[in-house]
Design a protein around this motif. Structure first.
Motif, mmCIF file in Angstrom:
data_model
loop_
_atom_site.group_PDB
_atom_site.id
_atom_site.type_symbol
_atom_site.label_atom_id
_atom_site.label_comp_id
_atom_site.label_asym_id
_atom_site.label_seq_id
_atom_site.Cartn_x
_atom_site.Cartn_y
_atom_site.Cartn_z
ATOM 1 N N ALA A 44 2.349 -0.963 -6.638
ATOM 2 C CA ALA A 44 1.434 -2.045 -6.293
ATOM 3 C C ALA A 44 1.069 -1.996 -4.812
ATOM 4 O O ALA A 44 -0.096 -2.180 -4.435
ATOM 5 N N GLN A 45 2.057 -1.732 -3.951
ATOM 6 C CA GLN A 45 1.782 -1.635 -2.520
ATOM 7 C C GLN A 45 0.909 -0.424 -2.210
ATOM 8 O O GLN A 45 0.041 -0.478 -1.328
ATOM 9 N N LEU A 46 1.138 0.651 -2.939
ATOM 10 C CA LEU A 46 0.305 1.840 -2.769
ATOM 11 C C LEU A 46 -1.154 1.529 -3.055
ATOM 12 O O LEU A 46 -2.057 1.918 -2.296
ATOM 13 N N GLY A 47 -1.402 0.808 -4.139
ATOM 14 C CA GLY A 47 -2.778 0.439 -4.472
ATOM 15 C C GLY A 47 -3.413 -0.437 -3.407
ATOM 16 O O GLY A 47 -4.573 -0.246 -3.041
ATOM 17 N N TRP A 48 -2.645 -1.387 -2.890
ATOM 18 C CA TRP A 48 -3.182 -2.273 -1.852
ATOM 19 C C TRP A 48 -3.477 -1.524 -0.556
ATOM 20 O O TRP A 48 -4.471 -1.799 0.130
ATOM 21 N N ILE A 49 -2.616 -0.590 -0.195
ATOM 22 C CA ILE A 49 -2.850 0.194 1.026
ATOM 23 C C ILE A 49 -4.150 0.979 0.913
ATOM 24 O O ILE A 49 -4.971 0.992 1.841
ATOM 25 N N TRP A 111 4.695 3.913 7.194
ATOM 26 C CA TRP A 111 4.160 5.232 7.578
ATOM 27 C C TRP A 111 2.832 5.502 6.873
ATOM 28 O O TRP A 111 1.857 5.924 7.495
ATOM 29 N N LEU A 112 2.801 5.268 5.570
ATOM 30 C CA LEU A 112 1.584 5.491 4.795
ATOM 31 C C LEU A 112 0.447 4.615 5.306
ATOM 32 O O LEU A 112 -0.692 5.069 5.444
ATOM 33 N N THR A 113 0.745 3.364 5.604
ATOM 34 C CA THR A 113 -0.292 2.446 6.084
ATOM 35 C C THR A 113 -0.885 2.914 7.406
ATOM 36 O O THR A 113 -2.107 2.994 7.572
ATOM 37 N N LEU A 114 -0.018 3.231 8.361
ATOM 38 C CA LEU A 114 -0.473 3.636 9.696
ATOM 39 C C LEU A 114 -1.370 4.860 9.636
ATOM 40 O O LEU A 114 -2.502 4.858 10.161
ATOM 41 N N TRP A 115 -0.889 5.917 8.990
ATOM 42 C CA TRP A 115 -1.634 7.171 9.026
ATOM 43 C C TRP A 115 -2.822 7.175 8.082
ATOM 44 O O TRP A 115 -3.793 7.904 8.307
ATOM 45 N N THR A 116 -2.797 6.345 7.047
ATOM 46 C CA THR A 116 -3.986 6.224 6.203
ATOM 47 C C THR A 116 -5.130 5.599 6.980
ATOM 48 O O THR A 116 -6.274 6.086 6.937
#
Length: 454
Positions: A44-49, A111-116
């Motif tokens: 779910a967090q992956l989808g939101w990011i 990490w995923l949020t920042l670099w995305t």
């Protein structure tokens, strides 16, 4: 008289699309399952990011386009942006694909949020001026279809390679466990980033940019530009149809690995991608020639009908139907190239229509709006699909419940087919054909003080 664009220049312009496709497909197809199943980011967090990063991207793209339109430099309006953003894009992509080992769920999510977000900021600095650049290289009705068709053909070829390379690396490594996935993405990140820089340098050195007179440059408030663009009826129709089609088209790309693994019970996703994009690439010259004979709108609609007609039958497949799925994917791929390339050429036509209306060249702004549609479609694909699957009970690396299987199939095939049907109804109202475009170009070229020094 419009001068023909040499084939070497067309190739130099189109070549960066190869690297952009490799990077884009890696993010949308391979990265979600890597972060959910290997790194440990909750679905779910992956989808939101992904959704929020694309909303951010959509906000900045029109601004980047309008700033690019207003850039005044010795190199032109587009080249300074490409030169400035090439290396940062590669760096952000590499950090995104190579997260540190041992992160917990919260650390991996951060990490995923920042670099995305960083990746898509620099990505916009490349893609908006790059696509705007292509829209102004040629004003010939058919040659721009060939030019942008070549670019989008190389985009398809890059997508094909993006399906083959991971499979080759997996076979070379002898498996597909977590460590292998990490090593594979590290190799891809470095290779694709270097390729992007090299191909963009070649484009900058080989392709000359047109320099427009002051009378044809955008002026005044940015809000007025936005209002004028949205009042362009052919553009509004084209943008709406493309947005609906793109949303439907992004769901299969986002969910392919999940569908193949959990519905079909197969591990051959890379093979299916290779077949789809290989056929789409091989048949693209046919669609470009057909557009020259029957018209761009008619060609686009025919391609959508073929693509959707075959893909709709995927709704009825289940475990073990790999051979039938292969046949349907190959049939659906027949129209794929045209659904990508023909709208690009139509977009260039509506930019000329805008010059006829307003007297200004605003490729960057129109491409910015176009990329909003494309990126929001991708974001909604992930932002809608992943939370729904999570709510239905999706469990990584386990056999899925019948509810999850049914939901996954509907999202993968049912929703895309419906979206394409609606897009066809909207696209039918698009008004610019060869005759109207010729009248538009004649009036533009007949105006005193056109200011084109190309």
């Amino acid at each position: 008289m419009e001068r023909p664009v040499p084939k070497s220049v067309q190739i130099a312009y189109g070549a960066p699309a190869l690297a952009l496709a490799l990077m884009g497909v890696t993010f949308y197809v391979y990265l979600p399952r890597f972060y959910s199943d290997v790194v440990g980011v909750p679905l779910a967090q992956l989808g939101w990011i992904i959704l929020l990063s694309r909303v951010f991207d959509a906000i900045i793209d029109p601004a980047l386009g309008m700033l690019s339109d207003r850039t005044r430099a010795r190199w032109g309006r587009r080249k300074p942006w490409l030169a400035a953003a090439a290396i940062p894009t590669g760096i952000a992509f590499t950090f995104l694909l190579v997260p540190p080992v041992g992160l917990d769920a919260a650390g991996a999510t951060l990490w995923l949020t920042l670099w995305t977000f960083l990746f898509f900021f620099f990505w916009g600095m490349v893609t908006v001026p790059y696509e705007a650049f292509g829209a102004e290289i040629s004003a010939d009705y058919d040659e721009r279809t060939r030019l942008l068709g070549l670019r989008d053909g190389l985009l398809i070829l890059g997508t094909l390679f993006s399906a083959l390379f991971p499979a080759i690396l997996e076979n070379w490594a002898g498996g597909a466990d977590g460590d292998t996935e990490r090593h594979k993405l590290e190799i891809l990140a470095i290779s694709y980033s270097l390729l992007l820089v090299v191909l963009l340098v070649g484009c900058l050195l080989k392709v000359e940019e047109r320099h427009w007179g002051e009378a044809r440059r955008p002026k005044g408030a940015l809000l007025g530009d936005i209002t004028s663009a949205l009042a362009n009826r052919p553009f509004a129709i084209l943008l709406l149809a493309y947005t609906i089609m793109a949303f439907g088209g992004e769901l299969p790309a986002t969910l392919l690995l999940y569908y193949v693994k959990y519905v079909l019970g197969s591990e051959n996703a890379s093979l299916f991608l290779a077949l789809y994009f290989g056929i789409g690439f091989a048949l693209l010259p046919f669609w470009i020639r057909l557009a020259g004979k029957i018209g761009k709108k008619e060609t686009w609609m025919l391609a959508m009908a073929i693509n959707t007609g075959a893909f709709s039958l995927v709704l009825f497949l289940g475990p073990g139907d790999t051979e039938l799925y292969t046949v349907l994917i190959c049939l659906s791929a027949v129209g794929y190239g045209a659904t990508l390339a023909i709208p690009s050429s139509m977009q260039a036509d509506v930019i000329d229509y805008e010059e006829w209306r307003s007297g200004t060249r605003r490729e960057g702004q129109f491409v910015g709006f176009w990329l909003i549609a494309r990126k929001l479609a991708r974001a909604l694909g992930a932002g809608v699909a992943f939370p729904i699957l999570d709510r239905m009970g999706y469990v990584p690396n386990e056999a899925q419940s019948p509810t999850v299987i049914w939901t996954l199939t509907l999202l993968y095939a049912g929703v895309p087919c419906f979206c394409t049907f609606v897009a066809m109804l909207v696209a039918w109202r698009y008004p610019i054909d060869r005759a109207l475009y010729s009248r538009i170009r004649d009036e533009i070229e007949g105006r005193e003080g056109g200011g084109n020094s190309a």
